[in-house]
Motif scaffolding. Sequence first.
Motif, short mmCIF file in Angstrom:
data_model
loop_
_atom_site.label_atom_id
_atom_site.label_comp_id
_atom_site.label_asym_id
_atom_site.label_seq_id
_atom_site.Cartn_x
_atom_site.Cartn_y
_atom_site.Cartn_z
N ALA A 48 0.97 -1.21 -0.06
CA ALA A 48 0.11 0.06 -0.06
C ALA A 48 1.01 1.20 -0.08
O ALA A 48 2.02 1.16 0.65
CB ALA A 48 -0.85 -0.03 1.15
N VAL A 49 0.40 2.37 -0.47
CA VAL A 49 1.13 3.65 -0.59
C VAL A 49 -0.07 4.63 -0.10
O VAL A 49 -1.20 4.57 -0.32
CB VAL A 49 1.64 4.09 -2.13
N LEU A 50 0.68 5.77 0.62
CA LEU A 50 -0.31 6.89 1.21
C LEU A 50 -0.13 8.02 0.35
O LEU A 50 0.99 8.48 0.05
CB LEU A 50 0.34 7.02 2.65
N LEU A 51 -1.28 8.68 -0.13
CA LEU A 51 -1.42 9.80 -0.95
C LEU A 51 -1.93 10.79 0.24
O LEU A 51 -3.15 10.64 0.59
CB LEU A 51 -2.38 9.65 -2.18
N LEU A 52 -0.96 11.54 0.78
CA LEU A 52 -1.55 12.20 1.83
C LEU A 52 -1.55 13.78 1.39
O LEU A 52 -0.49 14.37 0.95
CB LEU A 52 -0.28 12.11 2.94
N PHE A 53 -2.64 14.36 1.35
CA PHE A 53 -2.87 15.55 1.01
C PHE A 53 -2.86 16.68 2.30
O PHE A 53 -3.48 16.39 3.49
CB PHE A 53 -4.49 15.76 0.26
N GLY A 54 -2.40 17.57 1.94
CA GLY A 54 -2.49 18.70 3.22
C GLY A 54 -2.61 20.08 2.59
O GLY A 54 -2.73 20.43 1.47
N GLU A 55 -2.41 21.10 3.58
CA GLU A 55 -2.42 22.63 3.26
C GLU A 55 -1.30 22.95 3.88
O GLU A 55 -1.05 23.41 4.89
CB GLU A 55 -3.69 23.21 3.94
N GLY A 56 -0.43 23.25 2.81
CA GLY A 56 0.76 23.80 3.09
C GLY A 56 0.80 25.19 2.82
O GLY A 56 -0.19 25.96 2.56
N ALA A 57 2.13 25.99 2.89
CA ALA A 57 2.30 27.53 2.85
C ALA A 57 1.91 27.92 1.41
O ALA A 57 1.54 29.15 1.33
CB ALA A 57 3.91 27.90 3.06
N ASP A 58 2.02 26.80 0.50
CA ASP A 58 1.74 27.24 -1.19
C ASP A 58 0.34 26.86 -1.36
O ASP A 58 0.31 26.44 -2.66
CB ASP A 58 2.96 26.95 -2.03
N GLY A 59 -0.44 26.36 -0.44
CA GLY A 59 -1.74 25.88 -0.74
C GLY A 59 -1.96 24.44 -0.65
O GLY A 59 -0.97 23.76 -0.13
N PRO A 60 -2.93 23.80 -1.13
CA PRO A 60 -3.11 22.13 -1.21
C PRO A 60 -1.80 21.56 -1.69
O PRO A 60 -1.28 22.16 -2.58
CB PRO A 60 -4.19 21.95 -1.90
N ASP A 61 -1.38 20.45 -1.01
CA ASP A 61 -0.18 19.88 -1.60
C ASP A 61 -0.36 18.32 -1.19
O ASP A 61 -1.24 17.88 -0.94
CB ASP A 61 1.02 20.38 -0.82
N LEU A 62 0.63 17.57 -1.71
CA LEU A 62 0.90 16.45 -1.81
C LEU A 62 2.21 16.05 -1.01
O LEU A 62 3.12 16.53 -1.49
CB LEU A 62 0.79 15.48 -3.03
N LEU A 63 2.33 15.02 -0.19
CA LEU A 63 3.36 14.58 0.46
C LEU A 63 4.22 13.46 -0.48
O LEU A 63 3.53 12.44 -0.59
CB LEU A 63 3.21 13.93 1.92
N LEU A 64 5.41 13.56 -0.70
CA LEU A 64 6.42 12.58 -1.25
C LEU A 64 7.56 12.34 -0.83
O LEU A 64 7.93 13.17 0.11
CB LEU A 64 6.55 13.17 -2.90
#
Length: 242
Positions: A48-64
Motif C-alpha cells: 500500500a502507498v499513502l497519498l497524503l494531502f495537506g494545506e501547506g504554505a503554498d496551498g493544497p499539496d501532496l507529500l512525497l
Amino acid sequence: MKRSSESNLLVRDGLPDWLVPVRAAAETVLPEQLSRFLPPAEGGRHSAVLLLFGEGADGPDLLLIERSSSLRSHAGQVSFPGGALDAVDGDPQGAGPVAAALREAAEETGLDPAGVQVFATLPALYIPVSDFVVTPVLGWWRRETPVAPVDPGETGAVFRVPLAQLTDPARRGRYRHPSGFAGPAFEVADRVVWGFTAGVIDRVLHHSGLELPWDGSRIVALGSDSAPHSAGGRSPSSADLS
C-alpha cells in the motif's frame, strides 16, 4: 478486493472543499480506468502507498519522498510513502492496506498517523514485473506533524509538492525510459516524478477534474539515477500505469 470505504478506519467528514472531488473520484473510478494492469485473482505481493494531502504554505499539496541515493534499487527515485503489508497490518482484503500505508509512512517520514484522516482508497493496482498488488490509500493531513527521513539509508528526502505545481501544464510531460516504460512525468521540486507514482497522480488529477490541458507530446528527460539497478527488488514505485 473490498474497497476500504467499508473499513472503520475511514472518516468521511471534515474534508476541505477542494478534496471532495478527489474523494468522489476515488469512490467511483474503476480499476481499468486507472491501469491496464489488473491484480490477479489470487496471489501477488500485497502493499500500500499513502497519498497524503495537506494545506501547506503554498496551498493544497501532496507529500512525497525520495529514495536514498545509496540504495541498490531505484536510488533517488521519487515515490509515495508506503510498502509491503506485514502480518500486523491485517487482511489485505480489508483494513490491511490502510494500516500498512500509515505504518510505513510513519516509519519513513516520522509523521504521526493519528493526525491523518483516511477518506478513501483507490482500487488495487498491479505491477507485473515485481508482482506487487498496490492499494493507494488517500488521506487528509488534518493535524500536521514534522516530517523528515527517519532512516537516511532508506529515505533521502521528504517533501511537499503543491497541487498547483502538479497541475501546471508547463511542468507536465511524458518520459521514455531505456527499459521500455513510457508514461506521465512531472517536473516539481527540482525533481522528476515518473513511473508508478506519476501514473497514480496523473489518474487522480484526471478523474477528480483537477487536471488542466497539457502537452502529451512533451518529453521529460530522466536523470541517470532513474534507471533501474536491480530487476529483482523492484518497489511499487518502479513501474508505470500506462
